[in-house]
Design a protein around this motif. Structure first.
Motif, short mmCIF file in Angstrom:
data_model
loop_
_atom_site.label_atom_id
_atom_site.label_comp_id
_atom_site.label_asym_id
_atom_site.label_seq_id
_atom_site.Cartn_x
_atom_site.Cartn_y
_atom_site.Cartn_z
N SER A 1 0.69 -1.19 -0.01
CA SER A 1 -0.07 -0.09 0.13
C SER A 1 0.94 1.31 0.02
O SER A 1 0.24 2.26 0.28
CB SER A 1 -0.92 -0.05 1.24
OG SER A 1 -0.14 0.17 2.28
N SER B 1 -5.89 3.68 -5.52
CA SER B 1 -5.36 4.71 -4.78
C SER B 1 -5.35 5.91 -5.66
O SER B 1 -5.25 6.29 -7.05
CB SER B 1 -4.06 4.25 -4.53
OG SER B 1 -3.30 5.53 -3.96
N ASN B 2 -5.27 7.00 -4.87
CA ASN B 2 -5.13 8.29 -5.43
C ASN B 2 -3.81 8.49 -6.30
O ASN B 2 -3.40 9.41 -6.95
CB ASN B 2 -5.28 9.40 -4.61
CG ASN B 2 -4.11 9.43 -3.50
OD1 ASN B 2 -3.03 10.46 -3.61
ND2 ASN B 2 -4.21 8.89 -2.58
N TYR C 1 3.94 2.01 -7.17
CA TYR C 1 2.92 1.60 -6.49
C TYR C 1 1.63 2.20 -7.22
O TYR C 1 0.85 1.55 -7.61
CB TYR C 1 2.85 2.16 -4.98
CG TYR C 1 1.56 2.40 -4.33
CD1 TYR C 1 0.80 1.04 -4.08
CD2 TYR C 1 1.08 3.44 -3.95
CE1 TYR C 1 -0.40 1.15 -3.28
CE2 TYR C 1 -0.08 3.56 -3.12
CZ TYR C 1 -0.84 2.43 -3.00
OH TYR C 1 -2.12 2.38 -2.30
N GLY D 1 -8.33 8.21 -1.25
CA GLY D 1 -7.50 9.36 -1.22
C GLY D 1 -6.62 9.05 0.12
O GLY D 1 -5.77 7.94 0.49
N PHE E 1 4.53 11.12 -2.14
CA PHE E 1 5.17 9.83 -2.94
C PHE E 1 5.73 10.56 -4.35
O PHE E 1 6.51 9.75 -5.01
CB PHE E 1 3.91 9.13 -3.47
CG PHE E 1 3.27 8.13 -2.42
CD1 PHE E 1 2.95 8.51 -1.20
CD2 PHE E 1 2.95 6.86 -2.93
CE1 PHE E 1 2.40 7.76 -0.44
CE2 PHE E 1 2.56 6.06 -1.79
CZ PHE E 1 2.16 6.40 -0.51
C1 15L Z 1 -2.23 5.53 -0.18
O1 15L Z 1 -2.61 4.81 -1.39
C2 15L Z 1 -1.53 4.71 0.84
O2 15L Z 1 -1.78 3.35 0.78
C3 15L Z 1 -1.61 5.56 2.10
O3 15L Z 1 -0.84 4.88 2.86
C4 15L Z 1 -1.81 7.03 1.97
O4 15L Z 1 -0.28 7.31 1.59
C5 15L Z 1 -2.62 7.61 0.97
O5 15L Z 1 -2.41 6.88 -0.18
C6 15L Z 1 -2.43 9.04 0.76
O6 15L Z 1 -2.13 9.31 -0.45
O7 15L Z 1 -2.72 9.84 1.65
#
Ligand code: 15L
Length: 278
Positions: A74, A110-111, A135, A163, A255
């Motif tokens: 994740s 995921s965002n 990811y 999010g 990220f």
């Molecule tokens: C995600 O996809 C992650 O799994 C989580 O740990 C957070 O980083 C979230 O996004 C985010 O963007 O806040």
């Protein structure tokens, strides 16, 4: 009553979902990864194992109507781990869904599938995908895979681009990305109860005043969020912003800066060629 399975039940988000579904009286099958789970109530059916193994997947999906698939890596990790957990395991899960006649999968996207958009852009559900790392890229792949299993095999999927799913927002970015736990559970209720959904993508986000994402395509699911990060804005904005300049510029936040090598770190992406839908 529909039979529901939850993968990733031992994870951060999976634990929240698991506890809440059990509290709703749902006879849940919960799957952990490497560590065994202890049943929370007598009627909970617990298991664990590697989802790359078809036998484990069959054990997870036998007799199941809806799978909530929250297992997988994740966060940003080395590519081999992401390939194993988010690509290979996902194929096994959908192949298992075919074998076991599972009607619907809720796929935790995921965002970070769109993390390279500047925070100044507002996105529709059908925007071009712009992942911010391996990811995020694995989620792009997952969404496309879900689409393929609907088109070729009639397995319904709801891809939820989550999010920041937290009890409460804690930093400025969350004022746009927050997905409150109560909204998450209402969302999952809709994913279980909604009639025909076919294939759909939805933003996993609360009704945030500062949201970057237009969720109107989610109407047919009946998802009506009630939480709003703005209720915490004063508190959040009084604290420090943990993101550096790059992270504050892009929707993917921290990220984006991982393994980022463009020299124009001040770029907002606007100098790049227009993104094409993929
Ligand atoms: C995600 O996809 C992650 O799994 C989580 O740990 C957070 O980083 C979230 O996004 C985010 O963007 O806040």
């Amino acid at each position: 009553m529909k039979k529901i399975a939850l993968s990733g039940a031992g994870g951060q988000l999976g634990s929240v979902v698991r506890t809440a579904l059990i509290a709703r009286g749902i006879p849940l099958r919960s799957a952990g990864g490497t560590k065994p789970l202890v049943a929370l109530v007598e009627r909970e059916d617990v298991m664990h194992g590697d989802l790359r193994d078809p036998a484990i997947v069959d054990r997870l999906l036998n007799g199941v109507d809806v799978l909530i698939h929250f297992a997988g890596t994740s966060v940003e990790r080395p590519l081999p781990e992401i390939i194993d957990n988010n690509l290979r395991a996902l194929v096994e899960v959908y192949e298992g869904a075919r074998r076991q006649g599972v009607r619907r999968v809720v796929f935790a996207s995921s965002n970070h599938a769109i993390g390279m958009y500047p925070v100044t852009e507002h996105l529709e559900l059908d925007c071009a995908l712009r992942p911010d790392g391996f990811y995020g890229l694995s989620k792009v792949w997952g969404e496309a895979l879900a689409r393929m299993y609907w088109d070729k095999h009639g397995i319904e999927s709801i891809c939820v681009r989550i999010g920041s799913c937290l009890e409460r927002p804690t930093e400025p970015r969350h004022l746009s990305t927050w997905f409150g736990h109560s909204d998450l559970m209402h969302f999952l209720d809709r994913c279980i109860e909604a009639e025909s959904v076919g294939f759909m993508t939805v933003w996993g986000v609360s009704a945030n005043t500062r949201s970057w994402w237009d969720n109107c395509g989610a109407e047919r699911l009946g998802y009506e969020p009630t939480q709003n990060a703005e209720d915490y804005a004063a508190q959040v904005l009084a604290g420090p912003n943990p993101l550096d300049a790059l992270g504050q510029r892009y929707q993917g936040g921290s990220f984006v800066g991982l393994d980022y090598s463009r020299e124009d770190s001040a770029s907002d992406g606007s100098s790049a060629p227009a993104a094409q839908p993929i």
